[in-house]
Design an enzyme around this catalytic site. Structure first.
Site, PDB file in Angstrom:
ATOM      1  CE  LYS A 169      -1.428   2.869   2.770  1.00 33.32           C
ATOM      2  NZ  LYS A 169      -1.196   4.064   1.902  1.00 33.32           N
ATOM      3  CB  ALA A 170       2.489   2.911  -2.762  1.00 34.02           C
ATOM      4  N   PRO A 171       1.908   5.355  -0.949  1.00 34.85           N
ATOM      5  CG  PRO A 171       3.524   7.024  -1.117  1.00 34.85           C
ATOM      6  CD  PRO A 171       3.355   5.543  -1.154  1.00 34.85           C
ATOM      7  CD  GLU A 172      -3.212   6.015   0.084  1.00 38.86           C
ATOM      8  OE1 GLU A 172      -2.520   6.636   0.919  1.00 38.86           O
ATOM      9  OE2 GLU A 172      -3.344   4.771   0.108  1.00 38.86           O
ATOM     10  N   GLY A 176       6.255   4.856   9.011  1.00 40.65           N
ATOM     11  CA  GLY A 176       5.376   6.007   9.218  1.00 40.65           C
ATOM     12  C   GLY A 176       5.492   6.478  10.651  1.00 40.65           C
ATOM     13  CB  SER A 177       3.409   8.730  12.654  1.00 37.82           C
ATOM     14  OG  SER A 177       2.160   8.087  12.554  1.00 37.82           O
ATOM     15  CD  GLU A 226      12.309   3.744   9.307  1.00 42.20           C
ATOM     16  OE1 GLU A 226      12.118   4.500  10.284  1.00 42.20           O
ATOM     17  OE2 GLU A 226      12.524   4.139   8.171  1.00 42.20           O
ATOM     18  CB  CYS A 230      12.257   8.734   9.994  1.00 42.38           C
ATOM     19  SG  CYS A 230      13.079   7.599   8.871  1.00 42.38           S
ATOM     20  CD  GLU A 270       9.517  12.072  12.965  1.00 41.36           C
ATOM     21  OE1 GLU A 270       8.455  11.433  13.080  1.00 41.36           O
ATOM     22  OE2 GLU A 270      10.505  11.652  12.353  1.00 41.36           O
TER      23      GLU A 270
HETATM   24  P1  NAD Z   1       0.148   9.759   9.559  1.00 41.22           P
HETATM   25  O1  NAD Z   1       0.622   9.260  10.852  1.00 41.22           O
HETATM   26  O2  NAD Z   1      -1.319   9.913   9.340  1.00 41.22           O
HETATM   27  O3  NAD Z   1       0.655   8.834   8.345  1.00 41.22           O
HETATM   28  C1  NAD Z   1       1.962   8.388   8.232  1.00 41.22           C
HETATM   29  C2  NAD Z   1       1.949   7.289   7.169  1.00 41.22           C
HETATM   30  O4  NAD Z   1       1.183   6.204   7.637  1.00 41.22           O
HETATM   31  C3  NAD Z   1       1.284   7.699   5.861  1.00 41.22           C
HETATM   32  O5  NAD Z   1       2.015   7.115   4.802  1.00 41.22           O
HETATM   33  C4  NAD Z   1      -0.109   7.115   5.942  1.00 41.22           C
HETATM   34  O6  NAD Z   1      -0.623   6.749   4.669  1.00 41.22           O
HETATM   35  C5  NAD Z   1       0.106   5.884   6.764  1.00 41.22           C
HETATM   36  N1  NAD Z   1      -1.044   5.542   7.590  1.00 41.22           N
HETATM   37  C6  NAD Z   1      -1.742   6.361   8.385  1.00 41.22           C
HETATM   38  N2  NAD Z   1      -2.695   5.683   9.040  1.00 41.22           N
HETATM   39  C7  NAD Z   1      -2.595   4.398   8.624  1.00 41.22           C
HETATM   40  C8  NAD Z   1      -3.296   3.197   8.953  1.00 41.22           C
HETATM   41  N3  NAD Z   1      -4.273   3.179   9.857  1.00 41.22           N
HETATM   42  N4  NAD Z   1      -2.925   2.051   8.326  1.00 41.22           N
HETATM   43  C9  NAD Z   1      -1.911   2.039   7.436  1.00 41.22           C
HETATM   44  N5  NAD Z   1      -1.211   3.131   7.104  1.00 41.22           N
HETATM   45  C10 NAD Z   1      -1.539   4.298   7.701  1.00 41.22           C
HETATM   46  O7  NAD Z   1       0.832  11.136   9.338  1.00 41.22           O
HETATM   47  P2  NAD Z   1       1.251  11.983   8.088  1.00 41.22           P
HETATM   48  O8  NAD Z   1       0.625  13.332   8.241  1.00 41.22           O
HETATM   49  O9  NAD Z   1       1.107  11.321   6.788  1.00 41.22           O
HETATM   50  O10 NAD Z   1       2.782  12.117   8.433  1.00 41.22           O
HETATM   51  C11 NAD Z   1       3.129  12.791   9.623  1.00 41.22           C
HETATM   52  C12 NAD Z   1       3.992  11.997  10.508  1.00 41.22           C
HETATM   53  O11 NAD Z   1       4.234  10.682  10.057  1.00 41.22           O
HETATM   54  C13 NAD Z   1       5.346  12.650  10.579  1.00 41.22           C
HETATM   55  O12 NAD Z   1       5.359  13.593  11.595  1.00 41.22           O
HETATM   56  C14 NAD Z   1       6.246  11.513  10.861  1.00 41.22           C
HETATM   57  O13 NAD Z   1       6.329  11.308  12.257  1.00 41.22           O
HETATM   58  C15 NAD Z   1       5.576  10.307  10.309  1.00 41.22           C
HETATM   59  N6  NAD Z   1       6.192   9.817   9.067  1.00 41.22           N
HETATM   60  C16 NAD Z   1       7.298   9.084   9.196  1.00 41.22           C
HETATM   61  C17 NAD Z   1       7.931   8.605   8.083  1.00 41.22           C
HETATM   62  C18 NAD Z   1       9.178   7.802   8.202  1.00 41.22           C
HETATM   63  O14 NAD Z   1       9.945   7.746   7.252  1.00 41.22           O
HETATM   64  N7  NAD Z   1       9.409   7.140   9.337  1.00 41.22           N
HETATM   65  C19 NAD Z   1       7.410   8.885   6.827  1.00 41.22           C
HETATM   66  C20 NAD Z   1       6.241   9.638   6.718  1.00 41.22           C
HETATM   67  C21 NAD Z   1       5.630  10.095   7.872  1.00 41.22           C
END
Ligand code: NAD
Length: 484
Positions: free
Chosen positions: A181-184, A234-235, A256, A290, A387
């Site tokens: 599931k890649a980024p929308e 992700g977060s 990660e 990150c 972060e």
């Molecule tokens: P977010 O927490 O909503 O999403 C982060 C990522 O997780 C996105 O790619 C999103 O599509 C995915 N995601 C969100 N909810 C999900 C779920 N229930 N199931 C599966 N995937 C899900 O936040 P955001 O606004 O997109 O990004 C903000 C924060 O996310 C940043 O502050 C950072 O901490 C973190 N982030 C980290 C990385 C990394 O490389 N570690 C990359 C992108 C975002």
């Protein structure tokens, strides 16, 4: 300057069982250009029936792929790496258009993704098991490594291709099939990456690509009986939810997650090196990494000098369209970051931090945020605990090694960390005492495919590089056999 006006609207489809298709419900999500805020295309939205089709395809793909030798799998991955290198330019243009980063950074990202595929292709040749001496005659004890099974991978928008390359490269090398599931928000460059792998010969079902509502997709795929392994980047907040779901269904997981990297600069450090490395790491990808340094801790004697030079260098960076070759910092990838950064800066200033430069949005169109330096930031400020994921450096002073280590380890995050010193004793102490998955001393080379990348504490678990990354997609099987 090359502008993307002549480019067609993006029309990104799902890739399931070797075929590109629209979502079963015909629904789509918008793709927005972060530099202009204009609609630049649509991405297909997966429905439950699409996810079921992907799971069935991944099951068939796994049966086929695990029976393919590591040598054959490696050939396909290496072919894909070569094709990716040939297509760097068109794919980089797409990535910049949908994600905003300077084209020069997009090119590097794609080249690194190609290296990653090559590296995993080679590494899998060495997935040795072992023979364990038996306690009785005529017994053979074999320890075998087998692919864990179909993988569900969730990758974010900051490095749209590289985040997939790490998961997919390791999974495919190990003999697993995968649903990504890649980024929308940046779906077209990942789709081109998957297209390359399919054209290189990955059989139908081995790679499946979906987009949609992230929470719906993870809620469906993680518990799905076909899926044996989860990988998420992700977060921390989302990672904890997905890890809990994976745990409830006894699925192996790699997480990660976020970081809040300390960057400790000692008075004996080569300041030129520290400034060059930290400037590049902080503002690459507009700080949306990150591993970006966030809490700058500078020893008091050199603090004024470091701060002045860092601020001057940050102010000299050119913000603009990623298509302008002179641009150092493109727009943020989405409006959520703009709001979040503005709030963090205001809160820090309210709590007593000094805003030395930046701190605000640039212009009124496009998600541009000025390179920002805050000094003397109290630990009560939200930015010192959350972060920022953007171009914000928090620059504070410290006196002793113990003080620096205490601040570095204060947070629940433990992903990357940086230190600069001429003293081997200081370097050794930091290497031992900093609670982080990665410690870079006088250096910043953290991201090569042969090196383990991962965090401790709230930054997650598992590794996305090195032999550890392949291990995450393998299970261990004991076969003990008495001669007949
Ligand atoms: P977010 O927490 O909503 O999403 C982060 C990522 O997780 C996105 O790619 C999103 O599509 C995915 N995601 C969100 N909810 C999900 C779920 N229930 N199931 C599966 N995937 C899900 O936040 P955001 O606004 O997109 O990004 C903000 C924060 O996310 C940043 O502050 C950072 O901490 C973190 N982030 C980290 C990385 C990394 O490389 N570690 C990359 C992108 C975002």
């Amino acid at each position: 300057m090359r502008m993307p006006q002549d480019l067609q609207d993006l029309d990104v489809l799902l890739f399931i069982d070797g075929a590109w298709r629209r979502g079963a419900g015909g629904r789509t999500l918008d793709i927005i250009d972060p530099a202009t805020e204009e609609l630049i295309g649509k991405v297909a939205r997966a429905e439950t029936t699409d996810l079921e089709a992907a799971a069935a395809a991944a099951t068939r793909g796994f049966a086929l792929w695990r029976a393919t030798s590591a040598f054959e799998r490696g050939k396909i991955l290496r072919r894909a790496a070569a094709m990716l290198r040939e297509r760097i330019e068109p794919i980089a243009q797409i990535m910049t258009r949908e994600q905003g980063k300077p084209v020069k950074e997009a090119r590097v990202e794609i080249a690194v993704a190609a290296d990653t595929l090559d590296w995993f292709a080679e590494e899998m040749r060495r997935a040795y098991g072992r023979v364990v001496p038996a306690r009785a005659p005529n017994i053979t004890n074999l320890v075998l490594k087998e692919p864990v099974g179909p993988v569900a991978a969730f990758t974010p928008w900051n490095f749209p291709i590289n985040q997939i390359a790490r998961k997919l490269g390791a999974a495919l090398a190990a003999g697993c099939s995968i649903i990504v599931k890649a980024p929308e928000e940046a779906p077209a460059s990942p789709a081109e990456f998957v297209r390359v792998l399919a054209e290189a010969g990955a059989p139908p079902g081995v790679i499946n690509l979906v987009f949609g509502v992230p929470a719906e997709i993870s809620a469906h795929l993680i518990p799905h009986p076909a899926i044996r392994k989860i990988s998420f980047t992700g977060s921390t907040a989302v990672g904890k939810q997905l890890a809990a779901l994976a745990g409830a269904h006894m699925k192996r997981a790699t997480m990660e997650l976020g970081g809040h990297a300390p960057a400790i600069v000692f008075a004996d450090a080569d300041l030129d090196v520290a400034l060059r490395v930290l400037l590049a790491r902080k503002f690459r990808n507009a700080g949306q990494a990150c591993t970006a340094p966030t809490r700058f801790l500078v020893q008091r004697d050199v603090y004024p000098q470091f701060l002045a030079r860092f601020v001057a260098a940050a102010e000299a960076l050119r913000i603009g369209s990623g298509f302008d070759p002179a641009t150092d910092i493109g727009p943020l990838a989405n409006p959520r970051r703009l709001t979040a950064l503005q709030t963090l800066v205001e809160d820090a200033v309210e709590k007593g931090a000094k805003l030395v430069t930046g701190g605000t949005r640039r212009g009124s169109k496009g998600y541009y945020f000025a390179p920002t330096v805050l000094a003397h930031v109290p630990t009560s400020a939200r930015a010192m605990n959350e972060e920022p994921f953007g171009p914000i450096a928090l620059v504070n002073s410290f006196d002793t090694l113990d003080d620096a280590v205490a601040e570095a380890n204060r947070l629940a995050y433990g992903l990357a960390s940086y230190a600069f010193t001429a003293s081997t004793a200081t370097a050794d102490a930091l290497a031992q005492r900093i609670e982080a998955g990665m410690v870079a001393i006088n250096d910043s080379h953290l991201s090569s495919p042969e090196l383990p990348i991962g965090g401790v504490k709230d930054s997650g678990y598992g590794s996305e590089g090195g032999p550890e990354a392949v291990e995450a997609y393998l299970v261990t099987k004991l076969v003990t056999q008495a001669a007949g």
